[in-house]
Design a protein around this motif. Structure first.
Motif: not given
Length: 314
Positions: A116-117, A120, A144, A148, A156, A158, A310, A314
């Motif tokens: 997830l790092r 986008r 999250l 994010h 970004h 989600v 996380n 990440r």
């Protein structure tokens, strides 16, 4: 003797160097120019002496997602042995995953090992736990999303499309129609506890023996769906349950044995298919106070799951 299979690998850095190829593969390998859309690169410091010696560099490149960008590189044509050598060369910050080139060709590439790092635009699909039931803040997925989007409000996004009661069969059937307008680069599948549920009338000794094959079929379908959108598939496993408190839940029953079997099957499929698996079991294990009904996390339980997720991604 087993014949070596041909492989293609997109390279955007040191693997294009003929000296590196000769060191790793014993020769320069066939290459062709290629481009990977929807990505850019960032520098990655290298500390492994063997990798530095082979490349002559202590900073390599790693891919980042970026809408409208493209990374120019080359496709390398490799044997089984070559691909194994490339895997050994890449440090732990990289993971080999499938991508789709600008040409439409599917190939291997080395991506950020923290799935997830570099993301986008993330689409989340799954069941009531991913939906955030029992938590007004939207559960681990809501947390999250908040973190994010706060990291880059302009780029970004989600989209939590989880539906309470969903199984992997439901998710694999419903997801293809949902992705197009959301332009995802990451598909996060919360393969939740419903896939381990048994009707009350079914005993453990009468479990459907075709379940593992069916699970693999559903995951394979989701992998293909993600690849169609050049999105990275990430599978999040089930959370821990307190079997003593679940009892009869809408005609279903849940056991730790079945949940652990699901967890193991998901992990094995992901490892065998070079797909990211995020193990969600540990943050709630033996912490029954973090579960509302033995199954759904409390708000504090969702916070614990999010912190764990996380750290993994990440």
């Amino acid at each position: 003797m087993t014949e070596s299979r041909p492989h293609t690998l997109f390279s955007f850095g040191t693997l294009m160097d003929e000296k590196v190829q000769t060191t790793l593969f014993g020769r320069a390998v066939p290459t062709a120019p290629a481009s990977l859309a929807g990505h850019t690169t960032r520098p990655l410091p290298i500390t492994d002496p063997a990798v530095i010696a082979a490349s002559g560099l202590d900073v390599h490149l790693i891919l980042e997602r970026k809408t409208g960008a493209a990374v120019e590189g080359a496709v390398l044509h490799l044997t089984d042995q070559d691909l194994a050598a490339a895997d050994a060369y890449e440090v732990d910050d990289y993971a080999r995953r499938r991508v789709v080139l600008t040409s439409g060709e599917s190939t291997w590439a080395y991506l950020d090992a923290k799935p997830l790092r570099p993301a986008r635009r993330i689409v989340i699909v799954g069941d009531s736990i991913a939906y955030g039931r029992c938590d007004p803040q939207g559960g681990w997925a809501g947390r999250l999303a908040a973190a994010h989007i706060a990291g880059n409000e302009t780029e970004h996004r989600v989209f939590n499309l989880a539906v309470p009661g969903s199984t992997l069969t439901d998710v694999s059937e419903q997801t293809p129609a949902l992705l197009g307008p959301r332009l995802p680069d990451t598909l996060l599948v919360a393969a939740g506890i419903n896939d381990s549920a048994l009707p009350l009338a079914v005993t453990q000794t009468h479990v459907d023996g075709s379940a593992p094959a069916r699970l693999a079929d559903r995951l394979g379908s989701l992998a293909a769906t993600a690849l169609d959108h050049n999105a990275r598939l990430v599978v999040a496993g089930p959370t821990w349950i307190d079997e003593a408190r679940t009892h009869d839940y809408e005609g279903l029953r849940f056991t730790q044995a079945r949940a652990l079997d699901l967890r193991a099957s998901l992990r094995a499929w992901c490892e065998g298919n070079h797909v990211d698996f995020l193990d969600m079991w540990e943050p709630l294990r033996e912490k029954s106070e973090l579960l509302v009904d033995g199954l759904h996390p409390t708000p504090e339980g969702h916070k614990a799951v999010h912190r764990h997720l996380n750290a993994l991604s990440r």
